[in-house]
Design an enzyme around this catalytic site. Structure first.
Site, PDB file in Angstrom:
ATOM      1  N   CYS A 104      17.583 -28.454  38.906  1.00 22.98           N
ATOM      2  CA  CYS A 104      16.701 -28.614  40.084  1.00 22.98           C
ATOM      3  C   CYS A 104      15.794 -27.541  40.177  1.00 22.98           C
ATOM      4  CB  CYS A 104      17.725 -28.721  41.378  1.00 22.98           C
ATOM      5  SG  CYS A 104      18.681 -30.246  41.140  1.00 22.98           S
ATOM      6  N   TYR A 138      16.914 -15.546  20.732  1.00 25.75           N
ATOM      7  CA  TYR A 138      17.065 -15.954  22.560  1.00 25.75           C
ATOM      8  C   TYR A 138      17.098 -17.190  23.136  1.00 25.75           C
ATOM      9  CZ  TYR A 138      14.578 -11.318  20.983  1.00 25.75           C
ATOM     10  OH  TYR A 138      14.510 -10.288  20.251  1.00 25.75           O
ATOM     11  N   GLY A 187      10.010  -7.300  16.149  1.00 29.64           N
ATOM     12  CA  GLY A 187       9.019  -8.053  16.702  1.00 29.64           C
ATOM     13  C   GLY A 187       8.210  -9.108  15.761  1.00 29.64           C
ATOM     14  N   TYR A 245       8.814 -17.933  29.261  1.00 23.15           N
ATOM     15  CA  TYR A 245       7.477 -17.456  28.794  1.00 23.15           C
ATOM     16  C   TYR A 245       6.461 -18.467  28.302  1.00 23.15           C
ATOM     17  CZ  TYR A 245      10.904 -13.790  27.154  1.00 23.15           C
ATOM     18  OH  TYR A 245      12.139 -13.130  27.050  1.00 23.15           O
ATOM     19  N   GLU A 261      14.084  -3.237  12.867  1.00 22.99           N
ATOM     20  CA  GLU A 261      14.999  -3.737  14.218  1.00 22.99           C
ATOM     21  C   GLU A 261      14.712  -5.443  14.478  1.00 22.99           C
ATOM     22  OE1 GLU A 261      14.361  -1.685  17.640  1.00 22.99           O
ATOM     23  OE2 GLU A 261      15.322   0.319  16.875  1.00 22.99           O
ATOM     24  N   PRO A 262      14.550  -6.131  13.194  1.00 21.57           N
ATOM     25  CA  PRO A 262      14.397  -7.456  13.543  1.00 21.57           C
ATOM     26  C   PRO A 262      15.161  -8.353  14.176  1.00 21.57           C
ATOM     27  CG  PRO A 262      15.045  -7.216  11.284  1.00 21.57           C
ATOM     28  CD  PRO A 262      15.194  -5.943  11.951  1.00 21.57           C
ATOM     29  N   GLY A 263      14.872  -9.332  15.203  1.00 20.88           N
ATOM     30  CA  GLY A 263      15.606 -10.148  15.867  1.00 20.88           C
ATOM     31  C   GLY A 263      15.323 -11.581  15.481  1.00 20.88           C
ATOM     32  N   ARG A 291      13.471 -20.036  27.324  1.00 22.63           N
ATOM     33  CA  ARG A 291      12.266 -19.634  26.766  1.00 22.63           C
ATOM     34  C   ARG A 291      11.069 -20.336  27.299  1.00 22.63           C
ATOM     35  NH1 ARG A 291      10.457 -19.282  22.040  1.00 22.63           N
ATOM     36  NH2 ARG A 291       9.634 -17.233  22.432  1.00 22.63           N
TER      37      ARG A 291
HETATM   38  C1  LIG Z   1      13.928  -7.103  21.321  1.00 20.75           C
HETATM   39  C2  LIG Z   1      13.884  -5.718  20.511  1.00 20.75           C
HETATM   40  C3  LIG Z   1      13.896  -6.040  19.081  1.00 20.75           C
HETATM   41  C4  LIG Z   1      13.917  -7.153  18.530  1.00 20.75           C
HETATM   42  O1  LIG Z   1      12.650  -7.947  18.664  1.00 20.75           O
HETATM   43  P1  LIG Z   1      12.332  -9.189  17.687  1.00 20.75           P
HETATM   44  O2  LIG Z   1      10.851  -9.519  18.365  1.00 20.75           O
HETATM   45  O3  LIG Z   1      13.365 -10.479  18.111  1.00 20.75           O
HETATM   46  O4  LIG Z   1      12.336  -8.929  16.313  1.00 20.75           O
HETATM   47  C5  LIG Z   1      13.880  -4.846  18.589  1.00 20.75           C
HETATM   48  N1  LIG Z   1      13.921  -3.632  18.896  1.00 20.75           N
HETATM   49  C6  LIG Z   1      14.064  -3.160  20.321  1.00 20.75           C
HETATM   50  C7  LIG Z   1      13.918  -2.094  20.914  1.00 20.75           C
HETATM   51  C8  LIG Z   1      13.931  -4.293  21.137  1.00 20.75           C
HETATM   52  O5  LIG Z   1      14.071  -4.221  22.401  1.00 20.75           O
END
Ligand SMILES: *Cc1c(COP(=O)(O)O)cnc(C)c1O
Length: 404
Positions: free
Chosen positions: A338, A367, A233, A311, A268-270, A307
């Site tokens: 379209c 994303y 997050g 969002y 769990e960073p994305g 996105r």
């Molecule tokens: C989407 C998600 C993440 C990653 O979130 P980011 O905002 O990209 O860091 C981590 N854990 C879980 C369970 C998620 O669903």
């Protein structure tokens, strides 16, 4: 990624040359930036050396996953497809966690067979399902339980996941019941308390609140969790205005938390790992005078990057070649699809643009491609990785023939 003599370069390669050679639109990633992000992430949390499980849903490109594996990351997956891809990328099962509210028996069975580090469960029924599988195999399965801490992440409602109205995680009361249940189970091994309160979080306060909730609830369980999985997050700076999440402050709060609870930390960073590593290079097809603004019609569209439509998020757009002019008209950058939501950004005083010019949409590494689709039967873009000034095609442009 920077301008040199008015031209935009990605780690030593000119965007215009890439466009000529590979056609547009192009997703282009910088290895240098990826490595910088990971190094910085590790540095900020070096005190407790967390297990960093990259959230595969942010970007599931196999070559990128392999690079991340080499840089020491594990994976957080949310489907059997992502789990298979993480394994195929060489990420070891003991560095993989599996989240999600609706894992099927088939998915659970597969995850159990592969002996991944943790299945982060999100309901009583899911726990019963895992127990059933474990019993039939006469084994003990390691699980985590995801708590819904009812913490407002102060982010967009669409990407908030830790409030009581969200489908994610388990309420505090149910959590306490389930901890007691799992403690006694012959087939389940409770290893982890997990949370993930949302995405694109730029203020440390929600995280601090979340840690307080965890602190309280762990005390109530009288249980020692080997792992505490704090989710991801962490937000990034899409607007380039120096508003960043203070990771060092977050790190200090976690330090205090660990001193009390002595658990290993999982993240769990994305977005924070991959978001700013990618740009989308696109060419202007037409420029059309509207009633009030000029529409800059790009060859990239909402199927490539959803996105903004999904969002209402804003990605900076910059020219591939600067020309030191300023347009009097307001520009609206749109795609050819379209749908009226197929637009990226409205900008005043952009430099004067011409048809066939190239533009760069910034910070699309997370994303972006992973949320892309074939809507309007548009083939998906090519993906390039620039590493040491060399181009690697990490995903071919989709072929029209495959779609038709
Ligand atoms: C989407 C998600 C993440 C990653 O979130 P980011 O905002 O990209 O860091 C981590 N854990 C879980 C369970 C998620 O669903």
């Amino acid at each position: 990624m920077k301008y040199k003599l008015k031209n935009f370069f990605i780690d030593g390669l000119k965007a215009q040359n890439l466009a000529k050679r590979y056609n547009t639109p192009i997703y282009c990633y910088s290895f240098k930036k990826l490595k910088e992000n990971i190094d910085e992430f590790k540095r900020n949390f070096s005190y407790f050396k967390p297990l960093i499980c990259f959230s595969v849903k942010a970007n599931s490109n196999k070559i990128l996953l392999k690079e991340m594996r080499r840089l020491g990351l594990g994976a957080d997956v949310v489907s059997i497809g992502e789990l298979m891809k993480a394994l195929k990328s060489g990420i070891r099962p003991n560095k993989i966690v599996f989240s999600g509210v609706g894992k099927t028996m088939h998915e659970l069975n597969y995850a159990i067979t592969k002996k991944i580090l943790l299945i982060n469960t999100e309901s009583k029924s899911e726990i019963f399902s895992i127990e059933k599988i474990a019993k039939s195999k006469k084994i003990k399965v390691d699980i985590g339980i995801r708590l819904n801490p009812n913490t407002d992440a102060n982010t967009l409602s669409q990407i908030s996941t830790g409030k009581k109205e969200n489908k994610f995680g388990i309420s505090e009361k149910m959590f306490l019941n389930l901890v007691n249940y799992v403690k006694k189970s012959k087939y389940l091994n409770l290893k982890c308390l997990s949370v993930h309160i949302g995405s694109q979080i730029l203020n440390v306060k929600p995280y601090e609140k979340m840690l307080k909730v965890l602190d309280k609830i762990i005390k109530k369980t009288h249980y020692h969790f080997e792992y505490v999985d704090l989710g991801g997050g962490m937000g990034i700076n899409y607007e380039n205005n120096n508003k960043n999440l203070d990771l060092r402050k977050y790190s200090s709060s976690i330090k205090r938390f660990i001193k009390k609870h002595n658990s290993k930390i999982i993240f769990e960073p994305g977005r924070s790992i991959i978001g700013n590593t990618g740009v989308l290079i696109s060419r202007i097809i037409y420029i059309k005078d509207g009633y009030k603004k000029n529409f800059i019609i790009l060859d990239a569209a909402m199927n490539d990057l959803i996105r903004p439509a999904l969002y209402n998020s804003k990605h900076r757009i910059i020219p591939a070649k600067k020309n030191n002019t300023k347009s009097k008209k307001t520009y609206e950058f749109v795609g050819p699809i379209c749908e009226s939501t197929d637009k990226f950004l409205t900008v005043k005083k952009f430099q004067k643009l011409n048809e066939k010019d190239l533009i760069i949409i910034c910070d699309v590494g997370a994303y972006g491609m992973s949320l892309s689709s074939n809507y309007n039967l548009r083939p998906k873009a090519i993906e390039l990785l620039i590493k040491n000034s060399k181009v690697q095609i990490i995903n071919k442009r989709q072929n029209l023939k495959d779609l038709i």
